[in-house]
Each structure stands twice: as structure tokens, then as C-alpha cells.
Design a protein around this motif. Structure first.
Motif, PDB file in Angstrom:
ATOM      1  N   ILE A  51      12.948  52.949 -69.805  1.00 62.77           N
ATOM      2  CA  ILE A  51      12.276  51.576 -69.348  1.00 62.77           C
ATOM      3  C   ILE A  51      11.853  50.743 -70.307  1.00 62.77           C
ATOM      4  O   ILE A  51      11.897  49.593 -70.295  1.00 62.77           O
ATOM      5  CB  ILE A  51      10.992  52.215 -68.356  1.00 62.77           C
ATOM      6  CG1 ILE A  51      11.460  53.108 -67.049  1.00 62.77           C
ATOM      7  CG2 ILE A  51      10.060  51.179 -68.306  1.00 62.77           C
ATOM      8  CD1 ILE A  51      10.289  53.678 -66.445  1.00 62.77           C
ATOM      9  N   TRP A  52      11.185  51.284 -71.649  1.00 68.70           N
ATOM     10  CA  TRP A  52      10.872  50.402 -72.702  1.00 68.70           C
ATOM     11  C   TRP A  52      11.867  49.697 -73.266  1.00 68.70           C
ATOM     12  O   TRP A  52      12.087  48.453 -73.611  1.00 68.70           O
ATOM     13  CB  TRP A  52      10.335  51.026 -73.781  1.00 68.70           C
ATOM     14  CG  TRP A  52       9.862  50.482 -74.779  1.00 68.70           C
ATOM     15  CD1 TRP A  52       8.887  49.595 -74.899  1.00 68.70           C
ATOM     16  CD2 TRP A  52      10.623  50.589 -76.147  1.00 68.70           C
ATOM     17  NE1 TRP A  52       8.883  49.075 -76.527  1.00 68.70           N
ATOM     18  CE2 TRP A  52       9.922  49.762 -77.247  1.00 68.70           C
ATOM     19  CE3 TRP A  52      11.520  51.355 -76.639  1.00 68.70           C
ATOM     20  CZ2 TRP A  52      10.269  49.563 -78.526  1.00 68.70           C
ATOM     21  CZ3 TRP A  52      11.977  51.161 -78.310  1.00 68.70           C
ATOM     22  CH2 TRP A  52      11.378  50.235 -78.887  1.00 68.70           C
ATOM     23  N   TRP A  55      13.016  47.223 -70.640  1.00 65.07           N
ATOM     24  CA  TRP A  55      12.128  46.110 -70.699  1.00 65.07           C
ATOM     25  C   TRP A  55      12.415  45.148 -71.762  1.00 65.07           C
ATOM     26  O   TRP A  55      12.594  43.831 -71.681  1.00 65.07           O
ATOM     27  CB  TRP A  55      10.755  46.662 -70.999  1.00 65.07           C
ATOM     28  CG  TRP A  55       9.744  45.618 -70.922  1.00 65.07           C
ATOM     29  CD1 TRP A  55       9.259  44.626 -71.885  1.00 65.07           C
ATOM     30  CD2 TRP A  55       8.709  45.321 -69.857  1.00 65.07           C
ATOM     31  NE1 TRP A  55       8.231  44.041 -71.493  1.00 65.07           N
ATOM     32  CE2 TRP A  55       7.974  44.371 -70.278  1.00 65.07           C
ATOM     33  CE3 TRP A  55       8.636  46.074 -68.573  1.00 65.07           C
ATOM     34  CZ2 TRP A  55       6.902  44.064 -69.608  1.00 65.07           C
ATOM     35  CZ3 TRP A  55       7.791  45.673 -67.727  1.00 65.07           C
ATOM     36  CH2 TRP A  55       6.675  44.698 -68.335  1.00 65.07           C
ATOM     37  N   ASN A  56      12.818  45.516 -73.153  1.00 61.16           N
ATOM     38  CA  ASN A  56      13.459  44.548 -74.349  1.00 61.16           C
ATOM     39  C   ASN A  56      14.684  44.079 -73.841  1.00 61.16           C
ATOM     40  O   ASN A  56      14.739  42.909 -74.412  1.00 61.16           O
ATOM     41  CB  ASN A  56      13.410  45.573 -75.730  1.00 61.16           C
ATOM     42  CG  ASN A  56      11.999  45.726 -76.112  1.00 61.16           C
ATOM     43  OD1 ASN A  56      11.222  44.821 -76.555  1.00 61.16           O
ATOM     44  ND2 ASN A  56      11.786  47.133 -76.056  1.00 61.16           N
ATOM     45  N   LYS A  59      13.975  41.299 -71.507  1.00 59.57           N
ATOM     46  CA  LYS A  59      13.608  39.988 -72.367  1.00 59.57           C
ATOM     47  C   LYS A  59      14.347  39.134 -73.293  1.00 59.57           C
ATOM     48  O   LYS A  59      14.362  38.200 -73.626  1.00 59.57           O
ATOM     49  CB  LYS A  59      12.223  40.644 -73.186  1.00 59.57           C
ATOM     50  CG  LYS A  59      10.997  41.095 -72.357  1.00 59.57           C
ATOM     51  CD  LYS A  59      10.161  40.101 -71.760  1.00 59.57           C
ATOM     52  CE  LYS A  59       9.312  39.389 -72.423  1.00 59.57           C
ATOM     53  NZ  LYS A  59       8.389  38.462 -71.930  1.00 59.57           N
ATOM     54  N   GLY A  65      10.231  40.789 -68.466  1.00 59.89           N
ATOM     55  CA  GLY A  65      10.205  42.206 -68.755  1.00 59.89           C
ATOM     56  C   GLY A  65      10.062  43.420 -67.601  1.00 59.89           C
ATOM     57  O   GLY A  65      10.706  44.481 -67.703  1.00 59.89           O
ATOM     58  N   VAL A  66       9.463  42.803 -66.428  1.00 58.25           N
ATOM     59  CA  VAL A  66       9.301  43.709 -65.485  1.00 58.25           C
ATOM     60  C   VAL A  66      10.927  44.244 -64.854  1.00 58.25           C
ATOM     61  O   VAL A  66      10.867  45.294 -64.288  1.00 58.25           O
ATOM     62  CB  VAL A  66       8.496  43.168 -64.130  1.00 58.25           C
ATOM     63  CG1 VAL A  66       9.442  42.012 -63.444  1.00 58.25           C
ATOM     64  CG2 VAL A  66       7.870  44.129 -63.406  1.00 58.25           C
ATOM     65  N   TRP A  67      11.893  43.588 -65.193  1.00 54.59           N
ATOM     66  CA  TRP A  67      13.055  44.042 -64.865  1.00 54.59           C
ATOM     67  C   TRP A  67      13.513  45.295 -65.587  1.00 54.59           C
ATOM     68  O   TRP A  67      14.378  46.136 -64.988  1.00 54.59           O
ATOM     69  CB  TRP A  67      14.206  43.133 -64.969  1.00 54.59           C
ATOM     70  CG  TRP A  67      14.241  42.134 -64.032  1.00 54.59           C
ATOM     71  CD1 TRP A  67      13.855  40.857 -64.250  1.00 54.59           C
ATOM     72  CD2 TRP A  67      14.548  41.892 -62.782  1.00 54.59           C
ATOM     73  NE1 TRP A  67      13.781  39.987 -63.190  1.00 54.59           N
ATOM     74  CE2 TRP A  67      14.645  40.625 -62.107  1.00 54.59           C
ATOM     75  CE3 TRP A  67      15.193  43.058 -62.018  1.00 54.59           C
ATOM     76  CZ2 TRP A  67      14.826  40.520 -60.945  1.00 54.59           C
ATOM     77  CZ3 TRP A  67      15.551  42.655 -60.784  1.00 54.59           C
ATOM     78  CH2 TRP A  67      15.487  41.562 -60.128  1.00 54.59           C
ATOM     79  N   GLY A  68      12.800  45.785 -66.609  1.00 54.77           N
ATOM     80  CA  GLY A  68      12.916  46.963 -67.208  1.00 54.77           C
ATOM     81  C   GLY A  68      12.509  48.197 -66.463  1.00 54.77           C
ATOM     82  O   GLY A  68      13.015  49.254 -66.830  1.00 54.77           O
TER      83      GLY A  68
END
Length: 92
Positions: A51-52, A55-56, A59, A65-68
């Protein structure tokens, strides 16, 4: 993709997927109580890393970032996010 997000994306996605594979492999073949708990922790950590990383990735491509959170779908979420067009293609 914005360059500053590239390394974080590679680390998060790579280690996240590897951790999930290792955790699922161990939990499938080893049936000892404490080992199963450790495998579950590794799998959960893999999801968090993925997920992190996604997120990157979002971005870096110019999205929020919520698409992560597509990382909750594991590799399928990564594939979905990879299909998004890159809004920041020319930026470094």
C-alpha cells in the motif's frame, strides 16, 4: 513518473509482494502455532508495504495517494494502477 517517488515505489511494491508470497508459502506448508502467527504478521506487513509503495506510485504518476489503497487487492491493485496514464510523464 516523478523521480523522487521511483525508489520508494520500487521498495514498497517489491518487498510487499515478496513478503506476501513468503508469508502465504510458510502458512500453507507449516502448521505450527507460532509460525502461523509470524506468517500472518509477514503477510500483513507485506500488505502495508505494498500500500505504501502504491501510494508513492500514484503520487509519482500525478494522482492522489489514496489510490495506493488498491494495494488491498495485492498484485491486482498494482496492475490496475499501472494501467493509469502517467500525468507527470515529462517531469523529473
Amino acid at each position: 513518473m516523478i523521480g523522487e517517488y521511483r525508489l520508494r515505489t520500487n521498495i514498497g511494491v517489491g518487498l510487499g509482494i515478496i513478503a506476501q508470497i513468503v508469508g502465504f508459502y510458510v502458512s500453507y506448508y507449516v502448521h505450527i502455532g507460532i509460525i502461523l502467527w509470524l506468517a500472518a504478521i509477514v503477510i500483513y506487513g507485506g500488505f502495508l508495504l505494498l500500500i505504501w509503495g502504491l501510494w508513492n506510485y500514484a503520487k509519482g504518476k500525478g494522482y492522489k495517494g489514496v489510490w495506493g489503497l488498491l494495494g488491498l487487492f495485492s498484485v491486482f491493485g498494482f496492475i490496475i494502477l499501472a494501467l493509469f496514464p502517467d500525468k507527470k510523464k515529462d517531469e523529473k
